[in-house]
Design an enzyme around this catalytic site. Structure first.
Site, mmCIF file in Angstrom:
data_model
loop_
_atom_site.group_PDB
_atom_site.id
_atom_site.type_symbol
_atom_site.label_atom_id
_atom_site.label_comp_id
_atom_site.label_asym_id
_atom_site.label_seq_id
_atom_site.Cartn_x
_atom_site.Cartn_y
_atom_site.Cartn_z
ATOM 1 N N SER A 170 3.275 17.854 -72.937
ATOM 2 C CA SER A 170 2.708 17.736 -71.579
ATOM 3 C C SER A 170 3.808 17.460 -70.574
ATOM 4 O O SER A 170 4.969 17.262 -70.939
ATOM 5 C CB SER A 170 1.654 16.618 -71.530
ATOM 6 O OG SER A 170 2.250 15.370 -71.797
ATOM 7 N N SER A 181 14.803 7.247 -66.061
ATOM 8 C CA SER A 181 13.835 6.930 -65.010
ATOM 9 C C SER A 181 14.561 6.064 -63.977
ATOM 10 O O SER A 181 15.604 5.471 -64.289
ATOM 11 C CB SER A 181 12.696 6.118 -65.640
ATOM 12 O OG SER A 181 11.914 5.488 -64.663
ATOM 13 N N TYR A 240 9.093 -1.136 -70.228
ATOM 14 C CA TYR A 240 9.549 0.245 -69.991
ATOM 15 C C TYR A 240 10.964 0.235 -69.387
ATOM 16 O O TYR A 240 11.842 0.976 -69.827
ATOM 17 C CB TYR A 240 8.543 0.915 -69.059
ATOM 18 C CG TYR A 240 8.827 2.340 -68.660
ATOM 19 C CD1 TYR A 240 8.706 3.385 -69.574
ATOM 20 C CD2 TYR A 240 9.163 2.668 -67.344
ATOM 21 C CE1 TYR A 240 8.922 4.715 -69.187
ATOM 22 C CE2 TYR A 240 9.380 3.979 -66.955
ATOM 23 C CZ TYR A 240 9.254 5.002 -67.867
ATOM 24 O OH TYR A 240 9.470 6.303 -67.480
ATOM 25 N N LYS A 290 14.404 1.871 -70.922
ATOM 26 C CA LYS A 290 15.169 2.900 -70.197
ATOM 27 C C LYS A 290 16.589 2.405 -69.898
ATOM 28 O O LYS A 290 17.541 3.175 -69.956
ATOM 29 C CB LYS A 290 14.430 3.301 -68.906
ATOM 30 C CG LYS A 290 13.123 4.066 -69.143
ATOM 31 C CD LYS A 290 13.345 5.448 -69.757
ATOM 32 C CE LYS A 290 12.069 6.289 -69.782
ATOM 33 N NZ LYS A 290 12.252 7.606 -70.405
ATOM 34 N N THR A 339 2.872 14.061 -63.092
ATOM 35 C CA THR A 339 2.420 14.245 -64.476
ATOM 36 C C THR A 339 1.382 13.155 -64.754
ATOM 37 O O THR A 339 1.098 12.332 -63.886
ATOM 38 C CB THR A 339 3.575 14.075 -65.487
ATOM 39 O OG1 THR A 339 3.942 12.685 -65.525
ATOM 40 C CG2 THR A 339 4.783 14.915 -65.145
HETATM 41 N N1 LIG Z 1 6.441 11.496 -64.354
HETATM 42 C C1 LIG Z 1 7.294 10.672 -63.779
HETATM 43 O O1 LIG Z 1 7.139 10.306 -62.600
HETATM 44 C C2 LIG Z 1 8.493 10.168 -64.529
HETATM 45 C C3 LIG Z 1 9.418 9.389 -63.819
HETATM 46 C C4 LIG Z 1 10.531 8.903 -64.482
HETATM 47 C C5 LIG Z 1 10.754 9.218 -65.806
HETATM 48 N N2 LIG Z 1 9.850 9.980 -66.485
HETATM 49 C C6 LIG Z 1 10.120 10.263 -67.897
HETATM 50 O O2 LIG Z 1 9.915 11.640 -68.133
HETATM 51 C C7 LIG Z 1 9.619 11.826 -69.514
HETATM 52 C C8 LIG Z 1 8.403 12.736 -69.638
HETATM 53 O O3 LIG Z 1 7.264 12.075 -69.109
HETATM 54 P P1 LIG Z 1 6.088 12.824 -68.328
HETATM 55 O O4 LIG Z 1 6.088 12.335 -66.943
HETATM 56 O O5 LIG Z 1 6.165 14.277 -68.579
HETATM 57 O O6 LIG Z 1 4.823 12.149 -69.028
HETATM 58 P P2 LIG Z 1 3.760 12.683 -70.096
HETATM 59 O O7 LIG Z 1 3.065 13.875 -69.573
HETATM 60 O O8 LIG Z 1 2.957 11.488 -70.460
HETATM 61 O O9 LIG Z 1 4.652 13.152 -71.312
HETATM 62 C C9 LIG Z 1 5.131 12.262 -72.288
HETATM 63 C C10 LIG Z 1 5.467 13.049 -73.535
HETATM 64 O O10 LIG Z 1 6.015 12.145 -74.506
HETATM 65 C C11 LIG Z 1 5.369 12.347 -75.743
HETATM 66 N N3 LIG Z 1 5.296 11.105 -76.510
HETATM 67 C C12 LIG Z 1 4.808 9.909 -76.101
HETATM 68 N N4 LIG Z 1 4.867 9.017 -77.090
HETATM 69 C C13 LIG Z 1 5.409 9.667 -78.163
HETATM 70 C C14 LIG Z 1 5.714 9.282 -79.492
HETATM 71 N N5 LIG Z 1 5.484 8.034 -79.948
HETATM 72 N N6 LIG Z 1 6.257 10.196 -80.320
HETATM 73 C C15 LIG Z 1 6.501 11.440 -79.884
HETATM 74 N N7 LIG Z 1 6.238 11.869 -78.643
HETATM 75 C C16 LIG Z 1 5.686 10.984 -77.793
HETATM 76 C C17 LIG Z 1 3.969 12.859 -75.388
HETATM 77 O O11 LIG Z 1 3.461 13.685 -76.424
HETATM 78 P P3 LIG Z 1 2.291 13.263 -77.433
HETATM 79 O O12 LIG Z 1 1.277 12.495 -76.660
HETATM 80 O O13 LIG Z 1 1.808 14.569 -77.967
HETATM 81 O O14 LIG Z 1 2.981 12.445 -78.471
HETATM 82 C C18 LIG Z 1 4.254 13.720 -74.161
HETATM 83 O O15 LIG Z 1 4.578 15.026 -74.540
HETATM 84 C C19 LIG Z 1 9.397 10.425 -70.101
HETATM 85 O O16 LIG Z 1 10.560 10.027 -70.776
HETATM 86 C C20 LIG Z 1 9.195 9.565 -68.867
HETATM 87 O O17 LIG Z 1 9.591 8.229 -69.109
HETATM 88 C C21 LIG Z 1 8.723 10.460 -65.868
#
Ligand SMILES: NC(=O)c1ccc[n+]([C@@H]2O[C@H](COP(=O)([O-])OP(=O)(O)OC[C@H]3O[C@@H](n4cnc5c(N)ncnc54)[C@H](OP(=O)(O)O)[C@@H]3O)[C@@H](O)[C@H]2O)c1
Length: 286
Positions: free
Chosen positions: A18, A142, A155, A159, A190
């Site tokens: 996702s 992040s 978190y 990070k 997201t």
């Molecule tokens: N969106 C933002 O604003 C934002 C900002 C700063 C940093 N980030 C970082 O960006 C990255 C992607 O996040 P996103 O925003 O795309 O959120 P997301 O849609 O919730 O995606 C998170 C992904 O991580 C996987 N995941 C979670 N726990 C896991 C586990 N125990 N083992 C394997 N896979 C796992 C999930 O897959 P499954 O559920 O299938 O396991 C999912 O594909 C993350 O590292 C997040 O910290 C996001």
């Protein structure tokens, strides 16, 4: 894009089911890269594999927090195409809770998923990369990897740990062909907060309104691909919220003041008073 991704490059992306990881998988598939996609949900991985529209995609569903399984998963990934050239540590899990109410199992799950899992995966892939004198680690951190904020203690700790680990690795292995790109996203649209945990390990389950006008995951993915292709050490991706990193660096006391109030509301209140920015940054309901 100023440079091209070499066709056939083997890229392993975690968290590909996702959000940013899914967009990255689709963006990289279009470059002719060979992909290995991971996440816990096998059905969602199969959907993304189809959306990539190429046969050069393997999936390895696994739980990053299951630390004992990691050497075996790394061997499985190497067996897919013979090697892994670029490891994208994208999988991540947030928790939204005050430190005082965060349980030990939540600390452990957040630390294992966001830091220890990626660290052990890196160690498993590293010897072969060093031998080839070629390997790239892309680490999706992040803004919480650069400063702590209310309700993000676990978190932010995980990070921050990523920065310490990968900056050390970058310096150690610079002369042996290992590249590290640290990616610092701001607000990206997201479901990260919907997927987040509460302090007791329940589902937080809400998408915060600060994400309403946030950058799309597809745009974020395009910028990540560009930063990786040009071998950037560090890249900040997002909107005006990313100014907080500069505020922390140059005016740390004001930054601390903003952070100890509601960071997003206070930021928008301040920016909303500047006429040229006022319309864009009027405080959303949150
Ligand atoms: N969106 C933002 O604003 C934002 C900002 C700063 C940093 N980030 C970082 O960006 C990255 C992607 O996040 P996103 O925003 O795309 O959120 P997301 O849609 O919730 O995606 C998170 C992904 O991580 C996987 N995941 C979670 N726990 C896991 C586990 N125990 N083992 C394997 N896979 C796992 C999930 O897959 P499954 O559920 O299938 O396991 C999912 O594909 C993350 O590292 C997040 O910290 C996001």
């Amino acid at each position: 894009m100023s440079e091209q991704v070499s066709a056939g490059t083997v890229i392993w992306i975690t968290g590909a089911t996702s959000g940013i990881g899914r967009s990255l998988a689709i963006a990289y598939a279009a470059t002719g890269a060979r992909l290995i996609l991971s996440g816990r949900r096998a059905d969602a991985l199969a959907d993304v594999q189809r959306q990539c529209g190429t046969t050069n995609v393997h999936t390895i569903p696994f739980d990053l927090a299951d630390l004992d399984s990691i050497p075996g998963r790394a061997a499985e990934a190497v067996a897919c195409f013979g090697q892994v050239d670029t490891m994208v540590h994208n999988a991540g899990l947030a928790a939204r809770e005050r430190v005082v109410n965060t349980s030990r199992p939540v600390h452990e799950q957040i630390l294992h998923t966001n830091y220890l899992g990626p660290a052990l995966l890196t160690q498993a892939l590293l010897p072969a990369m060093i031998e080839r004198h070629d390997g790239h680690f892309v680490v999706i951190s992040s803004m919480a990897g650069t400063y702590g904020s209310p309700q993000l203690g676990a978190y932010a700790a995980a990070k921050h740990a990523l920065h310490g680990f990968f900056e050390s690795l970058r310096a150690e292995e610079y002369d042996r062909g290992i590249v590290v790109t640290l990616v610092i996203p701001g607000f990206i649209k997201t479901d990260i907060t919907a997927h987040a945990l509460t302090g007791s390990g329940g589902s937080y389950g809400r998408v915060l309104s600060v994400y309403d006008n946030a950058m799309s995951a597809d745009e974020c993915a395009r910028k990540i691909v560009q930063a990786v292709t040009t071998r950037r050490q560090e890249v900040v991706i997002g909107g005006v919220e990313t100014w907080m990193i500069q505020l922390k660096r140059w005016l740390p006391r004001i930054h601390a003041m903003v952070i100890r109030s509601h960071p997003v509301r206070t930021r928008n209140k301040i920016l909303g008073r500047i006429p040229i920015l006022g319309r864009r940054w009027r405080t959303p309901k949150s």
